[in-house]
Scaffold this motif. Structure first.
Motif, PDB file in Angstrom:
ATOM      1  N   LEU A 137       0.830  -1.197   0.000  1.00  0.00           N
ATOM      2  CA  LEU A 137       0.000   0.000   0.000  1.00  0.00           C
ATOM      3  C   LEU A 137       0.871   1.256   0.000  1.00  0.00           C
ATOM      4  CD1 LEU A 137      -2.689  -1.103   2.608  1.00  0.00           C
ATOM      5  CD2 LEU A 137      -2.970  -0.972   0.127  1.00  0.00           C
ATOM      6  N   THR A 138       0.433   2.270  -0.750  1.00  0.00           N
ATOM      7  CA  THR A 138       1.252   3.472  -0.896  1.00  0.00           C
ATOM      8  C   THR A 138       1.345   4.300   0.381  1.00  0.00           C
ATOM      9  OG1 THR A 138      -0.664   4.632  -1.808  1.00  0.00           O
ATOM     10  CG2 THR A 138       0.878   3.665  -3.379  1.00  0.00           C
ATOM     11  N   SER A 139       0.567   3.957   1.392  1.00  0.00           N
ATOM     12  CA  SER A 139       0.665   4.677   2.667  1.00  0.00           C
ATOM     13  C   SER A 139       1.806   4.158   3.545  1.00  0.00           C
ATOM     14  CB  SER A 139      -0.658   4.554   3.445  1.00  0.00           C
ATOM     15  OG  SER A 139      -0.974   3.190   3.662  1.00  0.00           O
ATOM     16  N   TRP A 140       2.366   2.990   3.189  1.00  0.00           N
ATOM     17  CA  TRP A 140       3.447   2.411   4.003  1.00  0.00           C
ATOM     18  C   TRP A 140       4.766   3.125   3.753  1.00  0.00           C
ATOM     19  CZ3 TRP A 140       3.149  -0.486   8.100  1.00  0.00           C
ATOM     20  CH2 TRP A 140       2.112  -1.420   8.256  1.00  0.00           C
ATOM     21  N   GLN A 141       5.477   3.355   4.836  1.00  0.00           N
ATOM     22  CA  GLN A 141       6.866   3.796   4.763  1.00  0.00           C
ATOM     23  C   GLN A 141       7.735   2.628   5.202  1.00  0.00           C
ATOM     24  OE1 GLN A 141       6.294   7.205   7.341  1.00  0.00           O
ATOM     25  NE2 GLN A 141       6.685   8.592   5.620  1.00  0.00           N
ATOM     26  N   GLY A 173      -2.443  -7.519 -13.806  1.00  0.00           N
ATOM     27  CA  GLY A 173      -1.757  -6.274 -13.511  1.00  0.00           C
ATOM     28  C   GLY A 173      -1.562  -6.081 -12.023  1.00  0.00           C
ATOM     29  N   CYS A 174      -1.015  -4.927 -11.678  1.00  0.00           N
ATOM     30  CA  CYS A 174      -0.744  -4.595 -10.278  1.00  0.00           C
ATOM     31  C   CYS A 174      -1.184  -3.174  -9.977  1.00  0.00           C
ATOM     32  CB  CYS A 174       0.760  -4.687  -9.984  1.00  0.00           C
ATOM     33  SG  CYS A 174       1.343  -6.340  -9.629  1.00  0.00           S
ATOM     34  N   VAL A 175      -1.482  -2.944  -8.715  1.00  0.00           N
ATOM     35  CA  VAL A 175      -1.554  -1.595  -8.183  1.00  0.00           C
ATOM     36  C   VAL A 175      -0.207  -1.338  -7.528  1.00  0.00           C
ATOM     37  CG1 VAL A 175      -2.677  -0.054  -6.540  1.00  0.00           C
ATOM     38  CG2 VAL A 175      -4.027  -1.750  -7.782  1.00  0.00           C
ATOM     39  N   CYS A 176       0.408  -0.225  -7.871  1.00  0.00           N
ATOM     40  CA  CYS A 176       1.720   0.062  -7.299  1.00  0.00           C
ATOM     41  C   CYS A 176       1.899   1.556  -7.132  1.00  0.00           C
ATOM     42  CB  CYS A 176       2.828  -0.503  -8.188  1.00  0.00           C
ATOM     43  SG  CYS A 176       2.951   0.288  -9.818  1.00  0.00           S
ATOM     44  N   SER A 177       2.857   1.930  -6.312  1.00  0.00           N
ATOM     45  CA  SER A 177       3.252   3.329  -6.214  1.00  0.00           C
ATOM     46  C   SER A 177       3.857   3.757  -7.542  1.00  0.00           C
ATOM     47  CB  SER A 177       4.290   3.494  -5.099  1.00  0.00           C
ATOM     48  OG  SER A 177       5.049   4.667  -5.292  1.00  0.00           O
ATOM     49  N   THR A 196      -1.660   3.172 -10.813  1.00  0.00           N
ATOM     50  CA  THR A 196      -0.933   3.848  -9.738  1.00  0.00           C
ATOM     51  C   THR A 196      -1.792   4.879  -9.020  1.00  0.00           C
ATOM     52  OG1 THR A 196      -0.070   5.492 -11.294  1.00  0.00           O
ATOM     53  CG2 THR A 196       1.285   3.565 -10.898  1.00  0.00           C
ATOM     54  N   PRO A 197      -2.016   4.668  -7.717  1.00  0.00           N
ATOM     55  CA  PRO A 197      -2.512   5.753  -6.874  1.00  0.00           C
ATOM     56  C   PRO A 197      -1.317   6.623  -6.471  1.00  0.00           C
ATOM     57  CG  PRO A 197      -2.280   3.774  -5.585  1.00  0.00           C
ATOM     58  CD  PRO A 197      -1.877   3.408  -6.998  1.00  0.00           C
ATOM     59  N   GLY A 198      -1.520   7.507  -5.514  1.00  0.00           N
ATOM     60  CA  GLY A 198      -0.414   8.353  -5.090  1.00  0.00           C
ATOM     61  C   GLY A 198      -0.035   9.355  -6.161  1.00  0.00           C
ATOM     62  N   ILE A 199      -1.012   9.766  -6.977  1.00  0.00           N
ATOM     63  CA  ILE A 199      -0.758  10.755  -8.028  1.00  0.00           C
ATOM     64  C   ILE A 199      -1.165  12.132  -7.509  1.00  0.00           C
ATOM     65  CG2 ILE A 199      -1.323  11.482 -10.374  1.00  0.00           C
ATOM     66  CD1 ILE A 199       0.297   8.888 -10.187  1.00  0.00           C
ATOM     67  N   ARG A 200      -0.244  13.058  -7.585  1.00  0.00           N
ATOM     68  CA  ARG A 200      -0.501  14.406  -7.108  1.00  0.00           C
ATOM     69  C   ARG A 200      -0.050  15.408  -8.176  1.00  0.00           C
ATOM     70  NH1 ARG A 200      -3.224  11.856  -4.390  1.00  0.00           N
ATOM     71  NH2 ARG A 200      -3.455  11.828  -2.121  1.00  0.00           N
ATOM     72  N   PRO A 201      -1.004  16.054  -8.863  1.00  0.00           N
ATOM     73  CA  PRO A 201      -0.631  17.083  -9.836  1.00  0.00           C
ATOM     74  C   PRO A 201       0.128  18.217  -9.149  1.00  0.00           C
ATOM     75  CG  PRO A 201      -2.939  16.460 -10.059  1.00  0.00           C
ATOM     76  CD  PRO A 201      -2.449  15.840  -8.789  1.00  0.00           C
ATOM     77  N   LYS A 202       0.750  19.062  -9.942  1.00  0.00           N
ATOM     78  CA  LYS A 202       1.532  20.169  -9.404  1.00  0.00           C
ATOM     79  C   LYS A 202       0.701  21.016  -8.455  1.00  0.00           C
ATOM     80  CE  LYS A 202       4.486  20.483 -13.497  1.00  0.00           C
ATOM     81  NZ  LYS A 202       4.863  21.285 -14.686  1.00  0.00           N
ATOM     82  N   GLY A 203       1.244  21.272  -7.269  1.00  0.00           N
ATOM     83  CA  GLY A 203       0.567  22.118  -6.297  1.00  0.00           C
ATOM     84  C   GLY A 203      -0.371  21.391  -5.362  1.00  0.00           C
ATOM     85  N   ALA A 204      -0.639  20.099  -5.598  1.00  0.00           N
ATOM     86  CA  ALA A 204      -1.558  19.344  -4.744  1.00  0.00           C
ATOM     87  C   ALA A 204      -0.820  18.803  -3.527  1.00  0.00           C
ATOM     88  CB  ALA A 204      -2.198  18.199  -5.523  1.00  0.00           C
ATOM     89  N   GLY A 207      -1.223  14.601   1.219  1.00  0.00           N
ATOM     90  CA  GLY A 207      -2.239  13.950   2.042  1.00  0.00           C
ATOM     91  C   GLY A 207      -1.666  12.756   2.776  1.00  0.00           C
ATOM     92  N   ASP A 208      -2.385  11.611   2.761  1.00  0.00           N
ATOM     93  CA  ASP A 208      -1.932  10.428   3.496  1.00  0.00           C
ATOM     94  C   ASP A 208      -1.117   9.488   2.626  1.00  0.00           C
ATOM     95  OD1 ASP A 208      -3.932   9.484   1.881  1.00  0.00           O
ATOM     96  OD2 ASP A 208      -5.163   8.658   3.499  1.00  0.00           O
ATOM     97  N   GLN A 209      -0.705   9.938   1.451  1.00  0.00           N
ATOM     98  CA  GLN A 209       0.121   9.120   0.569  1.00  0.00           C
ATOM     99  C   GLN A 209       1.594   9.447   0.818  1.00  0.00           C
ATOM    100  OE1 GLN A 209      -1.089   6.780  -1.333  1.00  0.00           O
ATOM    101  NE2 GLN A 209      -3.247   7.272  -1.278  1.00  0.00           N
ATOM    102  N   ALA A 210       2.399   8.411   1.030  1.00  0.00           N
ATOM    103  CA  ALA A 210       3.809   8.631   1.341  1.00  0.00           C
ATOM    104  C   ALA A 210       4.696   8.599   0.105  1.00  0.00           C
ATOM    105  CB  ALA A 210       4.295   7.573   2.346  1.00  0.00           C
ATOM    106  N   ARG A 211       4.240   7.948  -0.985  1.00  0.00           N
ATOM    107  CA  ARG A 211       5.087   7.778  -2.159  1.00  0.00           C
ATOM    108  C   ARG A 211       4.302   8.281  -3.370  1.00  0.00           C
ATOM    109  NH1 ARG A 211       4.691   2.761  -0.096  1.00  0.00           N
ATOM    110  NH2 ARG A 211       4.696   1.527  -2.009  1.00  0.00           N
ATOM    111  N   VAL A 212       4.566   9.523  -3.792  1.00  0.00           N
ATOM    112  CA  VAL A 212       3.723  10.190  -4.781  1.00  0.00           C
ATOM    113  C   VAL A 212       4.539  10.643  -5.993  1.00  0.00           C
ATOM    114  CG1 VAL A 212       2.124  10.984  -3.005  1.00  0.00           C
ATOM    115  CG2 VAL A 212       3.994  12.483  -3.719  1.00  0.00           C
ATOM    116  N   MET A 213       3.799  11.009  -7.074  1.00  0.00           N
ATOM    117  CA  MET A 213       4.430  11.470  -8.320  1.00  0.00           C
ATOM    118  C   MET A 213       3.370  12.214  -9.128  1.00  0.00           C
ATOM    119  SD  MET A 213       6.406   9.113 -11.190  1.00  0.00           S
ATOM    120  CE  MET A 213       7.733   8.610 -10.095  1.00  0.00           C
ATOM    121  N   GLY A 214       3.815  13.081 -10.040  1.00  0.00           N
ATOM    122  CA  GLY A 214       2.887  13.790 -10.905  1.00  0.00           C
ATOM    123  C   GLY A 214       2.337  12.896 -12.008  1.00  0.00           C
ATOM    124  N   PRO A 215       1.204  13.278 -12.631  1.00  0.00           N
ATOM    125  CA  PRO A 215       0.571  12.434 -13.651  1.00  0.00           C
ATOM    126  C   PRO A 215       1.475  12.102 -14.840  1.00  0.00           C
ATOM    127  CG  PRO A 215      -0.945  14.137 -12.932  1.00  0.00           C
ATOM    128  CD  PRO A 215       0.375  14.462 -12.305  1.00  0.00           C
TER     129      PRO A 215
END
Length: 250
Positions: A137-141, A173-177, A196-204, A207-215
């Protein structure tokens, strides 16, 4: 070969940037989710997660499909093989085209889930679904995961190991960071899906996602589709936020 023919079809699955964006209806009451989906022009895919499904029931999948939406049913099934098979059979019969299962449920359960999903869709005259295995899960560190779960493997080792387990069991397929997409794409060429969840456009906010990237970065890394929730659903102007994400991918 079958794999080559499927790979040749991949570009046609994503004729428009909106085909790659799955908007998560998390945190919405059923009528709110249906109204949001109905009003967001150009929307192709929506994600129904645990909260909405528990409140609204299976009928919400049919209602969204009546609006012309394609549904990612994100319930992350993890149980004994017979139970996972039964759940995936029923989920596929609803018309969900993406269904999540936990890779750590093991190969026997994954194989049973895959076979049952195909059976359920065919019996109900629905499109064949793609099962997506959840790895980490993308919330795990990493440090917390290793401490709390007494796990020797780091995230960089565990994710590809679970992805390989799923692929060997016939999962599509997989769900992945997004941070893991490039390595997994090298390991599993298309048509293996990487959502992939954990998608954060510029300026967003993250939140509770630890491993994120732009679209655009995530697609360039090898992601097939992106799950985007609050940056669109909680935006001051959701339609504009959705269009910005599409424009970034275009």
């Amino acid at each position: 070969m079958v794999g080559d023919r499927l790979a040749a079809l991949i570009p046609s699955l994503f004729n428009h940037p909106a085909d790659r964006i799955i908007v998560a209806l998390d945190g919405m009451a059923p009528q709110q989710a249906l109204a949001f989906s109905r009003q967001l022009e150009g929307l192709r895919w929506v994600k129904v997660g645990l909260e909405l499904f528990v409140q609204a029931g299976p009928g919400v999948v049919a209602q969204l499909r009546e609006q012309g939406r394609r549904v990612f049913l994100d319930l992350k099934f993890h149980d004994i093989p017979a139970t996972m098979a039964g759940a995936c059979r029923r989920a596929a019969a609803l018309g969900a085209e993406l269904i999540t299962v936990h890779a750590c449920s093991g190969s026997e359960a994954l194989k049973a889930a895959q076979a049952a999903a195909v059976e359920g869709a065919q019996a109900a005259g629905q499109p064949l679904p793609t099962l997506l295995a959840v790895t980490v899960l993308t919330s795990w560190q990493e440090q917390r995961m290793q401490q709390e779960l007494a796990m020797a493997q780091g995230i960089a080792e565990r994710v590809p190991a679970l992805a390989q387990l799923a692929a060997s069991a016939g999962i599509g397929g997989c769900v992945c960071s997004p941070l893991e997409a490039a390595a997994l794409r090298r390991q599993h060429p298309e048509p293996f899906a990487l959502v992939t969840p954990g998608i954060r456009p510029k300026g967003a906010a993250a939140g509770d996602q630890a491993r994120v990237m732009g679209p655009a970065e995530a697609i360039a890394a090898g992601a097939s589709q992106l799950v985007i929730g609050r940056p669109i659903t909680q935006a001051h102007d959701p339609a504009a936020a959705f269009e910005r994400c599409c424009a970034e991918l275009a």
